[in-house]
Scaffold this motif. Structure first.
Motif, PDB file in Angstrom:
ATOM      1  N   GLU A  31       0.863  -1.021   0.072  1.00 21.03           N
ATOM      2  CA  GLU A  31      -0.075   0.165  -0.035  1.00 21.03           C
ATOM      3  C   GLU A  31       0.710   1.199   0.185  1.00 21.03           C
ATOM      4  O   GLU A  31       2.030   1.258   0.721  1.00 21.03           O
ATOM      5  N   TRP A  32       0.437   2.473  -0.502  1.00 23.51           N
ATOM      6  CA  TRP A  32       0.772   3.685  -0.722  1.00 23.51           C
ATOM      7  C   TRP A  32       1.519   3.998   0.706  1.00 23.51           C
ATOM      8  O   TRP A  32       2.697   4.444   0.961  1.00 23.51           O
ATOM      9  N   PHE A  70       5.340   0.226  -3.918  1.00 26.84           N
ATOM     10  CA  PHE A  70       4.046   0.381  -4.140  1.00 26.84           C
ATOM     11  C   PHE A  70       3.257  -0.254  -5.235  1.00 26.84           C
ATOM     12  O   PHE A  70       3.833  -0.352  -6.254  1.00 26.84           O
ATOM     13  N   GLY A  71       2.311  -0.949  -4.698  1.00 25.51           N
ATOM     14  CA  GLY A  71       1.321  -1.796  -5.774  1.00 25.51           C
ATOM     15  C   GLY A  71       2.220  -3.074  -6.124  1.00 25.51           C
ATOM     16  O   GLY A  71       1.361  -4.042  -6.800  1.00 25.51           O
TER      17      GLY A  71
END
Lengths: 142, 142, 142, 142
Positions: B13-14, B75-76
Motif C-alpha cells: 500500500e501507498w 507500492f503496488g
C-alpha cells in the motif's frame, strides 16, 4: 473563554513519509492524538494512563476527526503542534490542532471526543457522562 | 516434522512505503504478526480473539523478531507471505516467514513467541506455560 | 574502538500500544530507524535529508533488523533509546539499539545498513560502496 | 450521476488496535487511502503506480480527510469498506467511504483530493489541473 494551548515540537521521521516524500496523512492523526493526551496532562496534571481512574471514566474516545492539509511536510522538517480546546459541550468536547512550520500553517484539524464511562448495566458498553465543571475550569488559559 | 504452511497475498500500500518508494521495514513486522495469527487460526480452527479463552492463556506474546530484507518491495507490488512453524520448544515457539514476489524471495524473518498465561499469584504478570501436545499436533502439515 | 552513543527519550504513545496495553513491536523498529538517523546526524553534523547529497550516496538502506523484547512498555511509560555503531564493515555497518526504562533493559536490537549509491550503468539499482574512513572516524566516542 | 462503488473486505489486525481493544482511528485513514487507490484502479483500469504516467499528473494528493466513528471495531472483526466518488469538481474530487460491519455503519468519512501536475516553471511545486472529462466518465456506475 480562552483555553490553555499546548505546544510541542516534532521532527518528521523517515518512516512517517510516503513515496512522494511527504508525511503520510494518517500520521498527522497520530500526532493529534498524542497532543490531545498531552493537553489533558498539561491542564489536569494527571498522567494519561491515570486519567480514567482519576475521573471515574474509561477514557475519552474519539468520535470524529478531520484535517486539512495545506502544505506538505518533508522528512526532517521541524513542525510545532498547537492544541487547545475548541469547545466543551455537555458530555463531549472538541480539540483543535494547528501544525506550524515556521510561520506557515501546514495542517489544521480537530477531534471530537466523549467523556465516557462504562454503562452500569453492561460494562462492555460505553455511555457519555457530563464533563465535571472543575475539569473544564482547569483548561482555562493561565 | 513438517508443519502447515499458511499463505496469503498482499498488495503493498501507498501508506506503507517510504520516501525511497519501498515498503518501510516496520510494516513487514506488521505483516508477520498478522500472518502468525492467521497461521494459528488455520491450524487450530480458532478465531484469533478467542485463542486466549480457548486455551486458557492470555496470548502468544512476541519476545524476538528479526528479518532480512533482500530486495525492495514497491507500492503496488503483489507479494505472498508464507508462514510456518520453525520449531516448537517447551513453552515457546518460532514462526518463520518468507515473503515472495513471484519467484524472488524478498524478505525472510522469524518471530519467537511464548505460550503465556497470567501468573496465579499476580495476574498482572505473565508466565510461560508448556504448549499442549494436542496444540502442536494440529500444526502438522496435512 | 569506542563509538559515540546517541540517547533520546520517548514517551510511549496510545496509538503505539496494542490491545494487551503494550507498545506493539513494529513501533520499536520505527524508534530504531529514527534513532539511527539521529545518530548519523550527531556524528556527522549533517541533517538526515542532506545525507545522500553530502556523501554522494542514495542512502543507508536497511538489510537486516532484529530485536529482543524483554519487558513490556506501556502507554505513558518513558523510555530512553541508546544507539551506537556495533561494527563498521567495508560497505555496511551495524547499529545497536538498547531501550531502557529506568535501570531495566526492555528492548535490545540491531540494524544492518548498507552505504549505498546508484549503480552507474543502471541508476534504478543500488550498489554498496566502501564507507569513507573519514565518515567512520567521526563516529568515534568523544 | 451515480458513481461506481468499490467494495473490499478487511479483518481488523492486532497491530491496528489500541489498548481499548479497538482499531485505532489513524488506521481507518490508511484504509480509506488504500480504498481510494483501489477505486481508481477499478474505474480507470490503471494500476496505481502507473496513474501518474498514464494521465500526465504527479498524483492525487490529499487536501482534506475526515471521519466519524460510530461504533468500535475490534481485533478480528470483519469489515467491508464501500468507496465511491462523492463529487467531481473542476480540479479536485471527493471520495466517500463507508465502513460496514454486517448491517451496522461503523465509520463514515471522506477524502478530498486534487488532480495535480508539476508546475511548468518549478517542477518541485504542484499545481492542480482540470480533471479530464473522459476520466470522470469512467467512474460512472455500470
Amino acid at each position: 473563554m480562552a483555553y490553555l494551548v499546548h505546544r510541542r515540537r516534532l521532527t518528521a521521521e523517515w518512516g512517517h513519509c510516503d513515496p512522494a516524500g511527504f508525511v503520510f496523512h494518517s500520521r498527522f492523526f497520530e500526532y493529534f492524538d498524542t497532543s490531545a493526551w498531552a493537553l489533558f496532562e498539561a491542564a489536569l496534571g494527571v498522567a494519561p494512563p491515570q486519567l480514567g481512574a482519576t475521573f471515574d471514566i474509561v477514557g475519552i474516545p474519539l468520535v470524529d476527526a478531520r484535517a486539512r492539509f495545506m502544505a506538505p511536510v518533508h522528512f526532517g522538517d521541524t513542525i510545532e503542534i498547537h492544541s487547545t480546546i475548541g469547545e466543551f459541550r455537555r458530555s463531549s468536547f472538541q480539540v483543535q490542532h494547528r501544525i506550524w512550520m515556521g510561520d506557515t500553517l501546514v495542517v489544521e484539524g480537530s477531534e471530537t471526543r466523549v467523556w465516557a464511562a462504562a454503562d452500569k448495566d453492561d460494562p462492555a458498553k460505553l455511555e457519555s457522562r457530563p464533563i465535571p465543571p472543575d475539569v473544564i475550569a482547569r483548561f482555562a488559559a493561565p
